[in-house]
Motif scaffolding. Sequence first.
Motif, mmCIF file in Angstrom:
data_model
loop_
_atom_site.group_PDB
_atom_site.id
_atom_site.type_symbol
_atom_site.label_atom_id
_atom_site.label_comp_id
_atom_site.label_asym_id
_atom_site.label_seq_id
_atom_site.Cartn_x
_atom_site.Cartn_y
_atom_site.Cartn_z
ATOM 1 N N LEU A 113 -5.365 -27.507 3.346
ATOM 2 C CA LEU A 113 -6.193 -26.346 3.004
ATOM 3 C C LEU A 113 -6.570 -25.601 4.275
ATOM 4 C CD1 LEU A 113 -8.907 -27.592 0.471
ATOM 5 C CD2 LEU A 113 -6.737 -26.453 -0.009
ATOM 6 N N PHE A 114 -6.497 -24.286 4.214
ATOM 7 C CA PHE A 114 -6.902 -23.446 5.340
ATOM 8 C C PHE A 114 -7.877 -22.389 4.849
ATOM 9 C CE2 PHE A 114 -2.673 -24.995 6.221
ATOM 10 C CZ PHE A 114 -2.708 -25.360 7.554
ATOM 11 N N ASP A 115 -8.960 -22.221 5.590
ATOM 12 C CA ASP A 115 -9.876 -21.103 5.350
ATOM 13 C C ASP A 115 -9.317 -19.897 6.106
ATOM 14 O OD1 ASP A 115 -11.925 -19.306 5.039
ATOM 15 O OD2 ASP A 115 -13.424 -20.479 6.149
ATOM 16 N N VAL A 116 -8.808 -18.926 5.366
ATOM 17 C CA VAL A 116 -8.279 -17.710 6.001
ATOM 18 C C VAL A 116 -9.060 -16.486 5.519
ATOM 19 C CG1 VAL A 116 -5.996 -18.596 6.542
ATOM 20 C CG2 VAL A 116 -6.399 -17.676 4.274
ATOM 21 N N SER A 117 -10.360 -16.713 5.278
ATOM 22 C CA SER A 117 -11.220 -15.646 4.770
ATOM 23 C C SER A 117 -11.435 -14.528 5.782
ATOM 24 C CB SER A 117 -12.576 -16.224 4.353
ATOM 25 O OG SER A 117 -12.422 -17.265 3.422
ATOM 26 N N HIS A 118 -11.054 -14.767 7.040
ATOM 27 C CA HIS A 118 -11.182 -13.724 8.047
ATOM 28 C C HIS A 118 -10.138 -12.625 7.878
ATOM 29 C CE1 HIS A 118 -8.147 -16.438 9.387
ATOM 30 N NE2 HIS A 118 -7.948 -15.871 10.551
ATOM 31 N N MET A 119 -9.079 -12.897 7.131
ATOM 32 C CA MET A 119 -8.063 -11.887 6.884
ATOM 33 C C MET A 119 -8.660 -10.724 6.098
ATOM 34 S SD MET A 119 -5.271 -13.144 8.204
ATOM 35 C CE MET A 119 -3.941 -12.268 7.400
ATOM 36 N N GLY A 120 -8.243 -9.500 6.430
ATOM 37 C CA GLY A 120 -8.751 -8.330 5.727
ATOM 38 C C GLY A 120 -8.115 -8.190 4.355
ATOM 39 N N ARG A 121 -8.938 -7.943 3.324
ATOM 40 C CA ARG A 121 -8.453 -7.783 1.957
ATOM 41 C C ARG A 121 -8.902 -6.429 1.420
ATOM 42 N NH1 ARG A 121 -10.073 -12.441 3.163
ATOM 43 N NH2 ARG A 121 -12.145 -12.457 2.227
ATOM 44 N N LEU A 122 -7.938 -5.565 1.167
ATOM 45 C CA LEU A 122 -8.201 -4.191 0.764
ATOM 46 C C LEU A 122 -7.625 -3.952 -0.622
ATOM 47 C CD1 LEU A 122 -7.046 -2.462 4.093
ATOM 48 C CD2 LEU A 122 -9.295 -3.450 3.578
ATOM 49 N N GLU A 123 -8.369 -3.219 -1.454
ATOM 50 C CA GLU A 123 -7.889 -2.834 -2.779
ATOM 51 C C GLU A 123 -7.706 -1.317 -2.826
ATOM 52 O OE1 GLU A 123 -7.037 -4.638 -5.534
ATOM 53 O OE2 GLU A 123 -7.250 -6.462 -4.335
ATOM 54 N N PHE A 124 -6.595 -0.856 -3.424
ATOM 55 C CA PHE A 124 -6.244 0.554 -3.475
ATOM 56 C C PHE A 124 -6.102 0.990 -4.933
ATOM 57 C CE2 PHE A 124 -4.966 -0.907 0.590
ATOM 58 C CZ PHE A 124 -4.946 0.174 1.457
ATOM 59 N N THR A 125 -6.694 2.121 -5.287
ATOM 60 C CA THR A 125 -6.530 2.700 -6.614
ATOM 61 C C THR A 125 -6.444 4.213 -6.484
ATOM 62 O OG1 THR A 125 -8.934 2.789 -6.943
ATOM 63 C CG2 THR A 125 -7.782 0.846 -7.812
ATOM 64 N N GLY A 126 -5.891 4.844 -7.518
ATOM 65 C CA GLY A 126 -5.874 6.298 -7.544
ATOM 66 C C GLY A 126 -4.486 6.875 -7.674
ATOM 67 N N PRO A 127 -4.387 8.160 -7.990
ATOM 68 C CA PRO A 127 -3.093 8.801 -8.242
ATOM 69 C C PRO A 127 -2.202 8.923 -7.016
ATOM 70 C CG PRO A 127 -4.864 10.432 -8.250
ATOM 71 C CD PRO A 127 -5.522 9.091 -8.210
ATOM 72 N N ASP A 128 -2.789 8.893 -5.809
ATOM 73 C CA ASP A 128 -1.989 9.075 -4.598
ATOM 74 C C ASP A 128 -1.689 7.768 -3.873
ATOM 75 O OD1 ASP A 128 -1.960 11.815 -4.953
ATOM 76 O OD2 ASP A 128 -3.755 12.141 -3.743
ATOM 77 N N VAL A 129 -2.039 6.624 -4.465
ATOM 78 C CA VAL A 129 -1.895 5.366 -3.742
ATOM 79 C C VAL A 129 -0.429 5.019 -3.496
ATOM 80 C CG1 VAL A 129 -2.065 3.975 -5.856
ATOM 81 C CG2 VAL A 129 -2.557 2.943 -3.650
ATOM 82 N N LEU A 130 0.452 5.262 -4.463
ATOM 83 C CA LEU A 130 1.861 4.920 -4.261
ATOM 84 C C LEU A 130 2.490 5.737 -3.143
ATOM 85 C CD1 LEU A 130 4.323 3.279 -5.021
ATOM 86 C CD2 LEU A 130 4.790 4.920 -6.859
ATOM 87 N N PRO A 131 2.364 7.075 -3.140
ATOM 88 C CA PRO A 131 2.930 7.817 -2.002
ATOM 89 C C PRO A 131 2.283 7.469 -0.666
ATOM 90 C CG PRO A 131 1.739 9.294 -3.501
ATOM 91 C CD PRO A 131 1.892 7.986 -4.202
ATOM 92 N N LEU A 132 0.983 7.120 -0.676
ATOM 93 C CA LEU A 132 0.335 6.732 0.576
ATOM 94 C C LEU A 132 0.951 5.449 1.123
ATOM 95 C CD1 LEU A 132 -1.951 6.871 2.718
ATOM 96 C CD2 LEU A 132 -3.361 5.548 1.123
ATOM 97 N N LEU A 133 1.088 4.422 0.273
ATOM 98 C CA LEU A 133 1.645 3.161 0.742
ATOM 99 C C LEU A 133 3.115 3.304 1.127
ATOM 100 C CD1 LEU A 133 -0.043 0.608 -1.690
ATOM 101 C CD2 LEU A 133 -0.598 1.047 0.701
ATOM 102 N N GLU A 134 3.874 4.095 0.387
ATOM 103 C CA GLU A 134 5.275 4.313 0.755
ATOM 104 C C GLU A 134 5.376 4.981 2.122
ATOM 105 O OE1 GLU A 134 7.874 3.105 -0.264
ATOM 106 O OE2 GLU A 134 8.249 3.291 -2.408
#
Length: 377
Positions: A64-85
């Motif tokens: 088991l590893f505590d990797v809670s320091h990693m950043g976790r981001l959630e994305f929503t909205g109509p422009d999220v796909l073109p932004l991530l691409e």
Amino acid sequence: MRYGGRPALFPARCDVMADLLRTPLHAWHVANKGRMVPFAGWEMPVQYAGIIPEHTAVRTGCGLFDVSHMGRLEFTGPDVLPLLEAVFTNSVAGMKAGQVRYGLVCREDGGMLDDVLVYRWGPGEFGVVVNASNREKILAWLDQQKGRLGNGTGVVDQTFDTALIAVQGPKSVDLVKGLFGDDVAGLKYYFGTRTTYCDQPCVVSRTGYTGEDGFEVSVPNALAVPLWEELIARGAVACGLGARDTLRLEAAMPLYGHELNEQTDPLSAGLGWAVKLDKGEFVGRQALKELPDTRPVRVGLELDGKRAAREGSEVFADGSALGTVTSGSFVPHLQKSIAMAYLPKQYSAPGTPVLIDLRGTKVDAKVVPLPFYKRAK
């Protein structure tokens, strides 16, 4: 990914400990004799019983590893796909619901800002996991790109509201059976699901950073200790970031701040499989298309004897310095001294003899194929 800064992977304990961020499992680590060190702005356990037994537990059982320091981001909205691409070197549009994909975020010149995991949950719903040391940099970069591409994307930083626990090893599938609201043991590799733990929402993905099968689980902060202790009661072993580093080195997984940085490109790093130059425009694409064939490339090295090459050790051949080691260690499972480095292409073929300067003594080594270790299917 993913976890280090350049000066030292695990710097010495110092007066800044009081100013460091702490994960929801911090009190458990301290109470159970975890050796805490500053790490990417957080106070993290580097080991408990020791790197060798923890490394072995992951290769033969479950760690088991505590990797809670990693950043976790959630994305929503109509422009999220073109932004991530536009910011992700890998393809996003072709991802299935629940699929997880590794890739890079690059500058215009092809230099790597971070290596990340993208999770696709549904139309307009994505998650991204970033390195702890790069979280603020990536958030700022995304804000810049949102301004350029359109503002129809919401980004929520969940890093401080959730814990992230990695369950790694050949016995991990058996250990997670029946723990969650859905049968996560049936997940395909690099797929995830939104499910529940103790009737509370959580995310489970079949991913990891050790070269073994396993899962990464994100739960609300209040459930971090209950989940961690339930996994230990089932037979998992608490492991620190020291073993995580030797495990990822055996598996030849690059680490940001060592093999990956803003002065290095993903193709030279051997990550061309995560770069889709034919998917359309993304930041850095043109520079990557125009890279010279003469650029150095990432290679694996195996040293004679047990002395370990460290980051910065110079590599020589034909009387000239060729490059420097980016990561190196004597690793417990393989019982070998191994390293990674960037060398000119003409010296990158497996079997090529080189010398590595270990504190004034040149030690024989040779180029070997990557990865050093690959788990049995």
